[in-house]
Scaffold this motif. Sequence first.
Motif, mmCIF file in Angstrom:
data_model
loop_
_atom_site.group_PDB
_atom_site.id
_atom_site.type_symbol
_atom_site.label_atom_id
_atom_site.label_comp_id
_atom_site.label_asym_id
_atom_site.label_seq_id
_atom_site.Cartn_x
_atom_site.Cartn_y
_atom_site.Cartn_z
ATOM 1 N N UNK A 620 41.639 44.709 16.653
ATOM 2 C CA UNK A 620 40.182 44.544 16.472
ATOM 3 C C UNK A 620 39.818 43.806 17.737
ATOM 4 N N UNK A 621 40.530 42.624 18.147
ATOM 5 C CA UNK A 621 40.066 41.662 19.253
ATOM 6 C C UNK A 621 40.337 42.399 20.420
ATOM 7 N N UNK A 622 41.330 43.217 20.758
ATOM 8 C CA UNK A 622 41.390 44.035 21.914
ATOM 9 C C UNK A 622 40.085 44.899 21.990
ATOM 10 N N UNK A 623 39.811 45.555 20.851
ATOM 11 C CA UNK A 623 38.435 46.703 21.172
ATOM 12 C C UNK A 623 37.554 45.835 21.370
ATOM 13 N N UNK A 624 37.259 44.607 20.412
ATOM 14 C CA UNK A 624 35.909 43.723 20.857
ATOM 15 C C UNK A 624 35.942 43.272 22.544
ATOM 16 N N UNK A 625 37.139 43.083 23.013
ATOM 17 C CA UNK A 625 37.369 42.524 24.455
ATOM 18 C C UNK A 625 36.880 43.740 25.294
ATOM 19 N N UNK A 626 37.354 44.780 25.063
ATOM 20 C CA UNK A 626 36.932 46.119 25.866
ATOM 21 C C UNK A 626 35.690 46.545 25.828
ATOM 22 N N UNK A 627 34.815 46.200 24.755
ATOM 23 C CA UNK A 627 33.533 46.962 24.792
ATOM 24 C C UNK A 627 32.601 45.751 25.146
ATOM 25 N N UNK A 628 32.995 44.458 25.331
ATOM 26 C CA UNK A 628 32.088 43.313 25.565
ATOM 27 C C UNK A 628 31.636 43.496 27.188
ATOM 28 N N UNK A 629 30.223 43.279 26.911
ATOM 29 C CA UNK A 629 29.517 43.188 28.337
ATOM 30 C C UNK A 629 29.848 41.923 28.864
ATOM 31 N N UNK A 630 30.392 41.777 30.082
ATOM 32 C CA UNK A 630 30.717 40.365 30.719
ATOM 33 C C UNK A 630 30.699 40.720 32.307
ATOM 34 N N UNK A 631 30.000 39.864 32.756
ATOM 35 C CA UNK A 631 29.668 40.112 34.284
ATOM 36 C C UNK A 631 30.517 38.724 35.095
ATOM 37 N N UNK A 632 31.556 39.077 35.569
ATOM 38 C CA UNK A 632 32.208 38.076 36.332
ATOM 39 C C UNK A 632 31.590 37.689 37.842
ATOM 40 N N UNK A 633 31.805 36.453 38.144
ATOM 41 C CA UNK A 633 31.301 36.103 39.576
ATOM 42 C C UNK A 633 31.660 37.054 40.446
ATOM 43 N N UNK A 634 30.950 37.479 41.573
ATOM 44 C CA UNK A 634 31.505 38.462 42.454
ATOM 45 C C UNK A 634 30.969 38.009 43.843
ATOM 46 N N UNK A 635 31.855 38.244 44.960
ATOM 47 C CA UNK A 635 31.876 37.780 46.173
ATOM 48 C C UNK A 635 31.689 38.848 47.161
ATOM 49 N N UNK A 636 30.183 39.357 47.195
ATOM 50 C CA UNK A 636 29.910 40.598 48.157
ATOM 51 C C UNK A 636 30.312 40.280 49.668
ATOM 52 N N UNK A 637 30.374 39.029 50.177
ATOM 53 C CA UNK A 637 31.058 38.670 51.425
ATOM 54 C C UNK A 637 32.145 37.891 51.359
ATOM 55 N N UNK A 638 33.284 38.454 51.567
ATOM 56 C CA UNK A 638 34.654 37.673 51.784
ATOM 57 C C UNK A 638 35.593 37.999 52.776
#
Length: 824
Positions: A620-638
């Motif tokens: 159950x928890x792996x499924x919830x982890x997979x479908x969760x919308x989560x926006x990680x910080x991104x670095x477009x310039x690096x």
Amino acid sequence: MGDLPPKRSVKRWLVTTNHKDVGILYLSTALFFLLLGGVLALLFRAHLWEAGGAGILDAVEFNQAVTAHGLIMVFWFLSPFAAGFANYFVPLQIGADDLAFPRLNALSYWFYLFSGILAGISFFQGGTLAGGWTMYAPLNVPTYTPAMQATTGGNAMVLALALFVISITIGTVNFLVTIHRSRAEGLGLWNMPLFTWSWLLTVWMMLFAFAALLAAALLLLSDRLFLTQYFASEQGSGLLWAHIFWFFGHPEVYIVFFPALGIMFEVFQTFTGRRLVGRKWVIIAMVLVAVQSFLVWMHHMFLTTINLEIKTLMMATTIGISLPFDLMVFALIYTMVKGRVRFTTPFLFALGALVLFILGGITGVFLGAVVLDYEFRGTYWVVAHFHYVMVSGATALVGGLYYWWPKITGKMYSEALGKLNFAVFFVGFNLLYFPQFLAWETPRRVFHFADDVQFYHQLSTVGAFVFGASFLILLGTLVHSLLYGPKAPDNPWEYSRTAEWAVPSPPPLENWSGRPSYASGRLEFVDDSSAATDGGVAHGNEADAVNAHEEEHADHASIWPFGIGISTFVLFLGLSGITSYVFQFAESVPDTLGQSLNTAPEPSVIYPALTGIGLVMLGVTLFKFGVEQFDAPKMPIAERWPFDGIGNTKFGIWVFLASDVVVFGAIIGAYIFMRLHLGWGDWHIETITEAGLLNTYVLLTSSFTVILALVFAERGNKKGLLASMGATLLLAFTFMGVKAFEYGSKISEGEYWWYSIEYSIYYVTTGLHALHVIIGVLIALFMIYRIVSVDAYLEDHRPVEYFGLYWHFVDIVWVFLFPLFYLM
């Protein structure tokens, strides 16, 4: 769930994915395990007050305390304490917003915490492991364990170790992706801070060394849970364990010491007011040590039957690995000589670490010589040398805690209390361990000793309690700072030179108010709307990426890493008690059981129940982890050299697969080692060649269908994508069906996995591959669900490609297993 509750809320610490919060969790949890391991040490040192063994513990209790102390200190304190600093400061030092995969970072912590809880619970399951922290075979299997009632507790400790290694692997992949692909603009690898350099090399060593330990733990668990014969075998089992364990064990010394070394470099630079002498040569020396650390493991095996030529080669590599350390030591000394030293608390601990390491290194040279090793091996000389090396690392880590304490808390500590802490620490440590060099003839891990060395052991015990008191002073100093310490400035150290001192104390949630850049040759914070990558203004797509980054709201909270952690804990706790059921079944099968548990523990229904509950919770928890919308910080310039053309997730999968190569390499290596040991032609096991050949065709065909799935995803063809993924799934089920038929045929003929070493190796090796197939099946089922429910992967086909990388790896492993088990 993206927003974080306030820090005073318990919920904050259950859901946070922010790297600074996770760093604090690591540091505080590691300090708890330090106290737990320390109490165990005080317990057996008190037992060793008088000669003759008539102390407060019996033999088994003593061995359990010694074993658990070693395991807790090495695995649950030293490396995680360093990981806490790395979590908090590596992103700050390289100019990153967070680690590449924040939820996986939190998951790594929860696996670490619950693995430690499982290790603690093992004491209450009849007794924990009692064969030493190196868990030498055959004392690591129930057949040869003195306390037969300790089977379940011993299982729990080994499962805890396996869960800890999984935690380490997740964290390692995360850091490698972050450091290689999320450095601030203009920050090349060569110019990274030395603590980050030390951690980068540490996690590269972790990636391969801990994979070997995971393989060893899996083989040991197969013996303990399912009664296979890897380490219960009378031929070659002890040497097999030693090879696999020490392939991990010697790099582990540098895994522990490198982060401490990085802290020493930073502290010496800051409090001498000058750049480290020979900086580039120090980095080269660390790289040489990291590589060479995997070429010296057999010096732990000088007393075995390995031939003299190989022992001599290992002696040369062992002595050779000391040469780069000589360079590092002299670099620190010359930095001190040429600078203006300020004897603050952090510097005192860093200097003390250097002194202890020099003593540990010199005494280690004795053990690197084959002839001397015959005399010193297995004595208190090794105990003292080992602790002078390992605790020198711990000394520097305590210095790092003082060094970064103002940045983490925003409070200054009392220098008077800090220096008192160092004085008690340094005196206590040397009083504890130097007498052990003088009492070197005492055998290690033995609960009694001769009368003529009693005085040295009493000195050592007094030193243990003084040393323990230093940690109470440490905790008191930190609590006093939190309650009464003055507010820390953003940069309390005049000559600090790394980026974490350029932000407020403590740092804000998002780390930076502007984008950090080294494009001009020094640290600057630039406006994202006019970000420069080469000294100019961002243009075109680059400017769009920056603006998108400015508008993006990064998430910092998810409950599912905690959920997966506690689910895995429940599952592993349940698995710890299934040995008695397997033994009960084995006893019902006449003339097949190759070992005896003598007084096997009575089966308890609670363990199968916990196993089932844990599996459901984990699903159950792996499924919830997979479908969760989560926006990680991104670095477009690096800065991303040398992995600029590979995305974060793809690079992470490649890194993970590299560790899995080592796992399978060790498992297959165990097969080859044992077969050569028994005689290649005397390997008596019949396999169904046709079944193996059919499964080879099936898996190779499934690789083709995965490629088709990627083609259809790139074209946006939903039906084609579903059909290709469905075909892959069908072929995987076919493979599993053929394998189940093959296993069933052997079992029907009485050929069980405990029948002999040949059958144990066959079932475990092909079974581990089958487990990888099952994991692939579960991923494919999830992906099909996503395709059907939300038209996933049609606009972004990369997850299909990532799944394909994993699936191709599984197929390639089978290409190696097929000839080994079906043709030879």
